[in-house]
Write a protein that holds these residues in place. Structure first.
Motif, PDB file in Angstrom:
ATOM      1  N   LYS A 169      -2.908  -0.726  -8.850  1.00  0.00           N
ATOM      2  CA  LYS A 169      -1.806  -0.631  -7.890  1.00  0.00           C
ATOM      3  C   LYS A 169      -2.371  -0.564  -6.458  1.00  0.00           C
ATOM      4  CE  LYS A 169       2.446   2.037  -7.222  1.00  0.00           C
ATOM      5  NZ  LYS A 169       2.236   2.468  -5.854  1.00  0.00           N
ATOM      6  N   GLN A 170      -3.393   0.292  -6.324  1.00  0.00           N
ATOM      7  CA  GLN A 170      -3.994   0.469  -4.999  1.00  0.00           C
ATOM      8  C   GLN A 170      -4.632  -0.841  -4.501  1.00  0.00           C
ATOM      9  OE1 GLN A 170      -6.523   3.884  -5.427  1.00  0.00           O
ATOM     10  NE2 GLN A 170      -6.718   4.160  -3.220  1.00  0.00           N
ATOM     11  N   LEU A 171      -5.349  -1.492  -5.386  1.00  0.00           N
ATOM     12  CA  LEU A 171      -6.029  -2.725  -4.977  1.00  0.00           C
ATOM     13  C   LEU A 171      -5.046  -3.857  -4.714  1.00  0.00           C
ATOM     14  CD1 LEU A 171      -8.755  -1.438  -5.498  1.00  0.00           C
ATOM     15  CD2 LEU A 171      -9.427  -3.529  -6.615  1.00  0.00           C
ATOM     16  N   HIS A 172      -4.027  -3.907  -5.541  1.00  0.00           N
ATOM     17  CA  HIS A 172      -3.046  -4.960  -5.319  1.00  0.00           C
ATOM     18  C   HIS A 172      -2.361  -4.765  -3.967  1.00  0.00           C
ATOM     19  CE1 HIS A 172       1.116  -6.686  -5.697  1.00  0.00           C
ATOM     20  NE2 HIS A 172       0.319  -7.717  -5.649  1.00  0.00           N
ATOM     21  N   GLU A 173      -2.098  -3.509  -3.617  1.00  0.00           N
ATOM     22  CA  GLU A 173      -1.480  -3.266  -2.307  1.00  0.00           C
ATOM     23  C   GLU A 173      -2.431  -3.685  -1.179  1.00  0.00           C
ATOM     24  OE1 GLU A 173       1.391   0.329  -3.867  1.00  0.00           O
ATOM     25  OE2 GLU A 173      -0.255   0.851  -2.509  1.00  0.00           O
ATOM     26  N   LEU A 174      -3.719  -3.433  -1.380  1.00  0.00           N
ATOM     27  CA  LEU A 174      -4.688  -3.849  -0.353  1.00  0.00           C
ATOM     28  C   LEU A 174      -4.732  -5.370  -0.235  1.00  0.00           C
ATOM     29  CD1 LEU A 174      -7.701  -1.413  -0.919  1.00  0.00           C
ATOM     30  CD2 LEU A 174      -6.328  -1.639   1.152  1.00  0.00           C
ATOM     31  N   ALA A 175      -4.705  -6.050  -1.383  1.00  0.00           N
ATOM     32  CA  ALA A 175      -4.730  -7.521  -1.360  1.00  0.00           C
ATOM     33  C   ALA A 175      -3.475  -8.043  -0.661  1.00  0.00           C
ATOM     34  CB  ALA A 175      -4.816  -8.071  -2.787  1.00  0.00           C
ATOM     35  N   ARG A 176      -2.341  -7.461  -1.020  1.00  0.00           N
ATOM     36  CA  ARG A 176      -1.063  -7.889  -0.421  1.00  0.00           C
ATOM     37  C   ARG A 176      -1.074  -7.662   1.095  1.00  0.00           C
ATOM     38  NH1 ARG A 176       3.217  -3.695  -1.800  1.00  0.00           N
ATOM     39  NH2 ARG A 176       2.132  -2.802  -0.037  1.00  0.00           N
ATOM     40  N   ASP A 177      -1.576  -6.485   1.503  1.00  0.00           N
ATOM     41  CA  ASP A 177      -1.533  -6.156   2.932  1.00  0.00           C
ATOM     42  C   ASP A 177      -2.585  -6.950   3.714  1.00  0.00           C
ATOM     43  OD1 ASP A 177       0.488  -4.500   2.206  1.00  0.00           O
ATOM     44  OD2 ASP A 177      -0.628  -2.630   2.412  1.00  0.00           O
ATOM     45  N   THR A 178      -3.699  -7.263   3.073  1.00  0.00           N
ATOM     46  CA  THR A 178      -4.694  -8.106   3.753  1.00  0.00           C
ATOM     47  C   THR A 178      -4.102  -9.493   3.974  1.00  0.00           C
ATOM     48  OG1 THR A 178      -6.447  -6.920   2.589  1.00  0.00           O
ATOM     49  CG2 THR A 178      -7.077  -8.969   3.641  1.00  0.00           C
ATOM     50  N   SER A 179      -3.413  -9.992   2.955  1.00  0.00           N
ATOM     51  CA  SER A 179      -2.781 -11.300   3.077  1.00  0.00           C
ATOM     52  C   SER A 179      -1.748 -11.278   4.214  1.00  0.00           C
ATOM     53  CB  SER A 179      -2.120 -11.671   1.744  1.00  0.00           C
ATOM     54  OG  SER A 179      -1.352 -12.826   1.875  1.00  0.00           O
ATOM     55  N   ALA A 180      -0.981 -10.199   4.292  1.00  0.00           N
ATOM     56  CA  ALA A 180       0.046 -10.103   5.344  1.00  0.00           C
ATOM     57  C   ALA A 180      -0.607 -10.000   6.726  1.00  0.00           C
ATOM     58  CB  ALA A 180       0.940  -8.895   5.088  1.00  0.00           C
ATOM     59  N   LEU A 181      -1.672  -9.227   6.806  1.00  0.00           N
ATOM     60  CA  LEU A 181      -2.350  -9.037   8.091  1.00  0.00           C
ATOM     61  C   LEU A 181      -2.896 -10.354   8.636  1.00  0.00           C
ATOM     62  CD1 LEU A 181      -3.720  -6.876  10.083  1.00  0.00           C
ATOM     63  CD2 LEU A 181      -5.737  -7.162   8.647  1.00  0.00           C
ATOM     64  N   LEU A 182      -3.450 -11.173   7.743  1.00  0.00           N
ATOM     65  CA  LEU A 182      -4.122 -12.389   8.188  1.00  0.00           C
ATOM     66  C   LEU A 182      -3.243 -13.630   8.020  1.00  0.00           C
ATOM     67  CD1 LEU A 182      -7.671 -11.569   6.757  1.00  0.00           C
ATOM     68  CD2 LEU A 182      -6.761 -11.113   9.030  1.00  0.00           C
ATOM     69  N   ARG A 183      -1.977 -13.410   7.814  1.00  0.00           N
ATOM     70  CA  ARG A 183      -1.029 -14.511   7.669  1.00  0.00           C
ATOM     71  C   ARG A 183      -0.798 -15.112   9.054  1.00  0.00           C
ATOM     72  NH1 ARG A 183       4.207 -15.291   8.731  1.00  0.00           N
ATOM     73  NH2 ARG A 183       5.659 -16.062   7.148  1.00  0.00           N
ATOM     74  N   PRO A 184      -0.825 -16.437   9.170  1.00  0.00           N
ATOM     75  CA  PRO A 184      -0.506 -17.028  10.472  1.00  0.00           C
ATOM     76  C   PRO A 184       0.851 -16.550  10.963  1.00  0.00           C
ATOM     77  CG  PRO A 184      -1.363 -18.704   8.995  1.00  0.00           C
ATOM     78  CD  PRO A 184      -1.168 -17.451   8.170  1.00  0.00           C
ATOM     79  N   ARG A 185       0.970 -16.369  12.251  1.00  0.00           N
ATOM     80  CA  ARG A 185       2.207 -15.819  12.827  1.00  0.00           C
ATOM     81  C   ARG A 185       3.124 -16.902  13.395  1.00  0.00           C
ATOM     82  NH1 ARG A 185       1.055 -12.234  10.313  1.00  0.00           N
ATOM     83  NH2 ARG A 185       0.332 -10.150  10.841  1.00  0.00           N
ATOM     84  N   THR A 186       2.674 -18.137  13.415  1.00  0.00           N
ATOM     85  CA  THR A 186       3.454 -19.196  14.056  1.00  0.00           C
ATOM     86  C   THR A 186       4.900 -19.253  13.555  1.00  0.00           C
ATOM     87  OG1 THR A 186       3.669 -21.585  14.308  1.00  0.00           O
ATOM     88  CG2 THR A 186       2.497 -20.842  12.357  1.00  0.00           C
ATOM     89  N   GLY A 187       5.792 -19.560  14.487  1.00  0.00           N
ATOM     90  CA  GLY A 187       7.190 -19.736  14.095  1.00  0.00           C
ATOM     91  C   GLY A 187       7.410 -21.074  13.398  1.00  0.00           C
TER      92      GLY A 187
END
Ligand code: SRM
Ligand code: SF4
Length: 571
Positions: A169-187
């Motif tokens: 659970k902990q690792l999956h949350e880290l993977a999910r949040d890393t993906s969100a953090l480094l997700r391109p922000r372009t509209g």
């Protein structure tokens, strides 16, 4: 989000950058003319530039290669269609999401779903006019496709960990949040696919990436020893969990892994990551962003064949990298902690998690899910998923875990899951095998892979059985070209396509993802493959040491040299 020093590597003047760099820079943060291309009724394709930009949106233009000749003779344009890849960090989805994807595949794709080696779904055969509808459908269940392809941070992987419920659970949350953090922000994504009003592109639109994104794709994963199912050392950036039971102490950080190479280009090679230190869990995001930032600023933007992070490290040196990283972070990593991997494979059948819930891993050859005339596999699977109360986890070996089945529900599902597995078939060989997609959809395929490996395994099985090796685990991975999407260079037996029916044969990796294999025979057909393997298996059966794995044997017996560093791969 931490501040990153975004000074560019001044050794690469703008005028020397490759055409993809100019395209990105001029694309108004990935908008290009995608909207216009989608509306063009004359062709099933989009423009060449939009084809490249759409990769950042998780979409690849392809054509059905089985139909190429026929369409050429009929003077028709190729049968253009699109592959669409879902962003699914750690490969975890809900039954509700699956149900939607299943429905979308029927409605807008070729009717099937494909589980990938980076733990997500691909749709194939999507026609241009259905792309928006497909992506909007995914949005209804909280899914998108952004950065599933392109020069950005790709799908973040996470070990499947059936036993370790809390840690997963902990690792999956880290993977999910890393993906969100480094997700391109372009509209560009929401404008193009969701129809949101276009905003004027502005310079601050991509605070992490800037206007030219990364020089090349960048891949991150989280592994939990002793299981190296995600092949951590093939990731550009890997986090190796160091734990006390289920208590997460932190991560060893590994940098510079990658598989892709080209035949006849010795400048390219697969490389395994180097472990550079240990960090506490709270530093994962800063480290991920900073490492990616260094690659963004120093990766080779003049030569795409030399642009992956592994080459940046080898060009500048690991010491340079560590110094730069420490300077940017403002702290030094601690010395790495001891860890040990003992397998790359999945644990099939039933496993009980530490929370008491059950998990069932279903072997799905090549991750291909479709109905056929004699077996409605996709439909039967969906029927089971609809009854399932836990979550689903796609494994890095293209299999599927029915995860977190409450104890009271196990008996109800057991019979059906096991019956489905029996119908799907597959034994030891298949459990240890991966094939990439290759033909007919992959534009880069030089030979068959997914459609051929089952036949080849069927011919390899009697060779093993004849030598009393029927129950031996041997990893076999096939890719239709040297790009290595099935991670073939960390397989005990690796095949990469050279031409129709012809493959390179690699030997000598270690079943733990910690040693590369090496070329043993080049450009050989099935007859020679089987002859070579028959000889190798006979020798292995006769002279192996107790518990010696096949890959280790091929190195000890002198068939191939042990490859310690990627650069030795081509020696
Ligand atoms: Fe891959 C390109 C399929 C995992 C290395 N890969 C492609 C494309 C998109 C072909 C193209 O560029 O036109 C393939 C689409 C085929 C199709 O019809 O669907 C493709 N790659 C796949 C998948 C679906 C293989 C599979 O059977 O599961 C995997 C999707 C992963 C995902 O969900 O994101 C897939 N690809 C990988 C991996 C394994 C991994 O990441 O763990 C690798 C090796 C690791 C690495 O990146 O070094 C990999 N794919 C490549 C490369 C070589 C990159 C390089 O450094 O040279 C290419 C070609 C390229 O990028 O130019 C490529
Ligand atoms: Fe295509 Fe080559 Fe990747 Fe296979 S390894 S999917 S043939 S790019």
């Amino acid at each position: 989000m931490s501040e990153i020093d975004r000074s560019r590597d001044l050794s690469q003047p703008l005028e020397k950058l490759g055409p993809n760099e100019t395209l990105k820079a001029n694309s108004r943060f990935l908008r290009g003319t995608i909207a216009e291309s989608l509306q063009d009724p004359i062709t099933g394709a989009v423009t060449d530039d939009d084809t490249k930009l759409m990769k950042f949106h998780g979409i690849y233009q392809q054509d059905d290669r089985d139909l190429r000749d026929e369409r050429r003779q009929q003077k028709l344009e190729p049968a253009y269609q699109f592959m669409v890849r879902v962003r699914l960090p750690g490969g975890v989805c809900t039954p509700q999401q699956w149900r939607k994807l299943d429905e979308l595949a029927d409605r807008y794709g070729d009717g099937g779903l494909r589980l990938t080696t980076r733990q997500t779904f691909q749709f194939h055969g999507v026609l241009k006019h259905n792309l928006r509808l497909l992506i909007q459908g995914m949005r209804e269940v909280g899914l998108d496709t952004i950065a599933a392809c392109g020069d950005d941070n790709r799908g973040v992987m996470c070990a499947v960990n059936p036993h370790l419920s809390k840690l997963h659970k902990q690792l999956h949350e880290l993977a999910r949040d890393t993906s969100a953090l480094l997700r391109p922000r372009t509209g560009a994504y929401s404008e193009t696919w969701y129809g949101e009003p276009p905003a004027a592109a502005n310079d601050g639109e991509e605070p992490v990436y800037g206007p030219t994104y990364l020089p090349r794709k960048f891949k991150i994963g989280f592994a939990v020893p002793p299981v190296n199912d995600i092949d951590i050392f093939t990731q550009d950036l890997g986090f190796i969990a160091i734990r006390d039971g289920e208590e997460l102490l932190g991560f060893n950080v590994s940098v510079g892994g990658g598989m892709g190479r080209q035949d006849n280009n010795n400048k390219t090679y697969p490389r395994l990551g180097d472990v550079i230190g240990f960090i506490e869990p709270g530093r994962v995001f800063t480290v991920a962003e900073t490492v990616m930032g260094i690659q963004r600023d120093f990766g080779d933007r003049a030569d795409r064949q030399h642009a992956r992070f592994k080459y940046t490290l080898d060009t500048h040196g690991l010491d340079w990298f560590k110094t730069t990283l420490h300077e940017r972070l403002g702290f030094e990593l601690d010395p790495p902690r001891p860890f040990e991997f003992d397998t790359q494979g999945d644990a099939f059948g039933w496993q009980q998690g530490s929370n008491g819930n059950w998990h069932y891993t279903l072997l799905i050859q090549s991750g291909r899910i479709r109905d056929s005339a004699h077996f409605a596999f996709k439909t039967e699977l969906l029927n089971l998923i609809v009854e399932h109360e836990g979550e689903l986890r796609i494994t890095p070996n293209q299999n599927l875990v029915f995860a977190n089945i409450p104890p009271g529900r196990k008996t109800g599902m057991q019979q059906q899951l096991e019956a489905l597995q029996r119908r799907l078939g597959g034994g030891r060989l298949e459990q240890n095998a991966i094939a990439c997609v290759a033909l007919p959809t992959c534009g880069l395929a030089m030979a068959e892979s997914e459609r051929y490996l089952p036949d080849l395994l069927g011919k390899i099985r009697p060779l093993l059985e004849a030598n009393g090796l029927g129950d031996t685990d041997i990893t076999i991975r096939m890719s239709g070209c040297p790009n290595g999407c099935s991670r073939p260079y960390v397989a005990e037996i690796g095949f990469t396509g050279r031409a129709p029916g012809k493959y390179n044969l690699y030997l000598g990796a270690d079943r733990r993802g910690q040693r590369l294999n090496k070329l043993y025979r080049e450009n050989i057909g099935e007859k020679q493959i089987l002859e070579e393997l028959a000889k190798l298996f006979a020798h292995y059966a006769k002279e192996r040491q107790p518990d010696e794995a096949f890959g280790d044997f091929t190195v000890r017996a002198g068939y191939v040299a042990a490859v310690r560093h990627g650069r030795e791969f081509n020696d």
